[in-house]
Design an enzyme around this catalytic site. Sequence first.
Site, mmCIF file in Angstrom:
data_model
loop_
_atom_site.group_PDB
_atom_site.id
_atom_site.type_symbol
_atom_site.label_atom_id
_atom_site.label_comp_id
_atom_site.label_asym_id
_atom_site.label_seq_id
_atom_site.Cartn_x
_atom_site.Cartn_y
_atom_site.Cartn_z
ATOM 1 N N THR A 186 16.140 -5.681 -16.737
ATOM 2 C CA THR A 186 16.959 -6.791 -17.228
ATOM 3 C C THR A 186 16.708 -6.911 -18.723
ATOM 4 O OG1 THR A 186 17.008 -8.015 -15.168
ATOM 5 C CG2 THR A 186 17.026 -9.341 -17.154
ATOM 6 N N GLY A 218 20.621 -14.664 -9.371
ATOM 7 C CA GLY A 218 19.203 -14.686 -9.736
ATOM 8 C C GLY A 218 18.906 -15.765 -10.764
ATOM 9 N N GLY A 240 11.982 -10.380 -14.115
ATOM 10 C CA GLY A 240 11.133 -10.194 -12.938
ATOM 11 C C GLY A 240 11.854 -10.691 -11.699
#
Length: 319
Positions: A186, A218, A240
């Site tokens: 990411t 997310g 994460g």
Amino acid sequence: MGERRWAVAVHGGAGTEVPKNKADDDALRGGIEAALAAAAAILARPEVPSVYCGAPRHLAAAVAAVEILEANPLYNAGTGAVLNDAGKVENEASVMDGATLRIGAVTGLTTVVYPVRLALLIHLKASHKFIGFRSAERYADSFPDLIERRANETFITEKRRAAQQRAAKGAGPHGARDLVDVVGETVGAVVFDAMNGGMLACATSTGGVTNKMAGRIGDTPVVGAGSYASNGLCALSGTGMGEEFLRLAAASRICGMMEYGKRSLRDSMHHVVHDIFPADTGGFIGVDAEGEIVMDGNSPYMARGSRDSDGKSFVGLKM
Ligand code: ASP
């Protein structure tokens, strides 16, 4: 050395796997360097390029850094993002301006080449601030000159296709912790600009986690979980296991420790990452109101880098 005029940090994702060879290592570092250079180029000049539609310089710099990584197929954002369980890329992104505490966020994008640019336009122009799926694509239709579109297949790389197929065989039924080995890459940026007493901004973009359930959202587009920016405190961008960032309101927890507990950015980030996150969750990059950069994580790998107007610079992959 004079007073620090600007500082920028970027990340290219946290994960449990480290690059297996020097070529991969170099390519990932090169991506981080290019993103830092894009932000630095904007911060070094008074005029913000018009493609950023009147965004203030600190926010435009964060968006510019993230766009470079969205275009880079090595990273899990824009082109080269991970695939969901339907074999499609579904991207999401957010921006926040610490000067106004205004945000822009998007999720469920399947045709937008630069998701963070759409988040910026939502921040600047839309009456709603977090838009997803068909509505977000429809909103993108109103900016044919500013928002580039492509068919979903063109975002897909062989590496991501293979990873999704592996994960589909191996992972449990969408159990988040089952996916921990395939999290990573990411992208995000945080910026400090000393202009007007210290401006802060963040921008973050992702395809999420490999083999995610179609429609899964997310932490990346959820301000307060994976990102936050507030002048006088800090700007943060996380990477994460999104489910952990979401349940802990991780970014807002760091800001809260600074604001109400009067702790430093370094202490606050360390506490959340090392005392609260479960093992191998991920980490954050951040910058405080003096332009001090902090980058911390609890997984073995986090591509990250920083640069400031004093000429200090850093790029690292292992934690
Ligand atoms: N935080 C992202 C997500 O869970 C993944 C990542 O940072 O690699 O969607």
